[in-house]
Design an enzyme around this catalytic site. Sequence first.
Site, PDB file in Angstrom:
ATOM      1  N   LYS A 159       7.262   1.069   6.718  1.00 19.96           N
ATOM      2  CA  LYS A 159       6.759   2.280   6.083  1.00 19.96           C
ATOM      3  C   LYS A 159       7.954   3.147   5.735  1.00 19.96           C
ATOM      4  CE  LYS A 159       2.208   2.220   8.135  1.00 19.96           C
ATOM      5  NZ  LYS A 159       1.107   3.001   8.712  1.00 19.96           N
TER       6      LYS A 159
ATOM      7  N   GLY B 180       0.525   5.859   0.892  1.00 11.26           N
ATOM      8  CA  GLY B 180      -0.254   6.965   1.427  1.00 11.26           C
ATOM      9  C   GLY B 180       0.436   8.273   1.122  1.00 11.26           C
ATOM     10  N   GLY B 181      -0.022   9.354   1.784  1.00 10.33           N
ATOM     11  CA  GLY B 181       0.537  10.657   1.523  1.00 10.33           C
ATOM     12  C   GLY B 181       1.994  10.772   1.913  1.00 10.33           C
ATOM     13  N   PHE B 182       2.408  10.026   2.949  1.00 10.52           N
ATOM     14  CA  PHE B 182       3.773  10.156   3.446  1.00 10.52           C
ATOM     15  C   PHE B 182       4.733   9.189   2.796  1.00 10.52           C
ATOM     16  CE2 PHE B 182       1.989   6.738   5.827  1.00 10.52           C
ATOM     17  CZ  PHE B 182       3.024   5.845   5.948  1.00 10.52           C
ATOM     18  N   GLY B 183       4.259   8.051   2.316  1.00 10.27           N
ATOM     19  CA  GLY B 183       5.176   7.067   1.772  1.00 10.27           C
ATOM     20  C   GLY B 183       4.515   5.765   1.404  1.00 10.27           C
TER      21      GLY B 183
ATOM     22  N   VAL C  67       4.119   1.389   1.974  1.00 11.03           N
ATOM     23  CA  VAL C  67       4.142   0.339   2.980  1.00 11.03           C
ATOM     24  C   VAL C  67       4.527  -0.972   2.311  1.00 11.03           C
ATOM     25  CG1 VAL C  67       2.834  -0.860   4.777  1.00 11.03           C
ATOM     26  CG2 VAL C  67       2.277   1.520   4.193  1.00 11.03           C
TER      27      VAL C  67
ATOM     28  N   ASP D  39      -5.629  11.652  12.039  1.00 13.94           N
ATOM     29  CA  ASP D  39      -5.974  11.027  10.755  1.00 13.94           C
ATOM     30  C   ASP D  39      -6.761   9.739  10.995  1.00 13.94           C
ATOM     31  OD1 ASP D  39      -6.061  10.988   8.005  1.00 13.94           O
ATOM     32  OD2 ASP D  39      -4.165   9.934   7.774  1.00 13.94           O
TER      33      ASP D  39
ATOM     34  N   GLY E  36       0.816  -1.207   0.000  1.00 11.48           N
ATOM     35  CA  GLY E  36       0.000   0.000   0.000  1.00 11.48           C
ATOM     36  C   GLY E  36       0.844   1.250   0.000  1.00 11.48           C
TER      37      GLY E  36
END
Length: 451
Positions: A45, A25-28, A30, A153, A23
């Site tokens: 992550k 997300g906005g930060f990085g 997984v 979040d 997966g």
Amino acid sequence: MALPSQKTELVSDTSLDNWESVGSGGFGCVYKARHKDWGINVAIKILHKDVCSYDNNLHRSSPFTKLCDEANHMDEAASEFVLRRYGTYQGYRSGKETSMQHGIVMEFMRNGSVESLQKELSGPLPWPLVFRLAHQVALGMTFLHSKNLIHGDLKPSNVLLNMDLNAKLADFGLSRVSTSALNSSRETTEKIGGSYKYKPPEAFKASYEPARAFDRYSYGILLWSILMGKEPYPCADYALVKLRIPEGDRPCCEEIDKTKLEVDGLEALVDLMKRCWDESPSKRPTFKECFEVTEKIFSKHEKGIHKVVDDVLTRLESQNSNQSSLASNVPPQTPEQSESNDAVDNDFCKQDSVSVSTKIMSDEDKAKFVDNNRVKLIQNVTGVMAITKELGNMVHPEAYSCVEDKQKTTQEKMRVLYMTFRSGGVAVKAAFYDALKQHHPELVKRLGGYA
């Protein structure tokens, strides 16, 4: 199996193999990887390069130091309902990267998140599991707030599930990395991640400073998502949510309100949900007040949780073995069906529903409807004996006897019927669909079926 004794332990490429992307997300991103020394799978992550670039350009500390600072929040919040951190990663992802990568090594949650479970089951979860998840999230958030930490979040994709479908909170630290490091493109990031749907009205102001009332509002929207088995505002973009939420709009509760008197404890949970998303931050209940409510509700259903979890896990295993991708679990929709569902479920979208009553379903379509809506039908169908009689000889005698058993619940009887469907194939499912139309026309229509 030897697990790390120090949470600050540095994990390098030499300890890891079998990398697999799970997966982003906005930060990085997984990844799942096998830790050779510990003998377990771990989740890693890794920050996006633009996050690291931001840190190098605007902060004196290195991205690695920044990541460690954020990871320390996880250590402060270590509890049964918060994702466990094993260490910090530094390496080149087994030679696949040309520059040094930085990340956090955590326990791997084999059953994904509440969001992924909802998609796999194509709808709401069984009631005992709904109430347990609501309670466990409240417990986790109570602990976080007791440590003066703000999640910031809270949403279905950040509520992860272990092998027994128990909930653990994730991303309460790294969400801050995402917000600070990607501030210049924050709106774009939130559009992708969906986080804006869980933001309170006051958070859309440029001058807003994060407070614990933020999480309490998010919890209210999260409860709606858990109850309904889907995301709120399915066709509303960031700009529309930003406009309408401060004006008082919230997810539609019409369908929940019709059911809340039929399920013990549901009315109390709906009341809690609505108090949590109150426009005034001061009126939102604390998480201690929340878990006092959820604890009482879950106690009413706790005896049934083990059977429900077993049923869900059995279904997940069956789907994974028989289908090549989770996408096939989502019922195919015609444009007409999609518009109709949006009009019912989303108070931001006021499209006129399109009639599909003139369309004819093939037996294969009816069978797909029965398969794709298994959970919702088991939870909502009543009068199982009358439907069973209409199926006649299609139902195995032992299954028929089970449906006649007055000691069994309606949901247990429906599960028995689904066992009959497996052996009977398309013909039995199509016959069941036809009987369902006669006894539950509104339910069939709500789930996207037609004549």
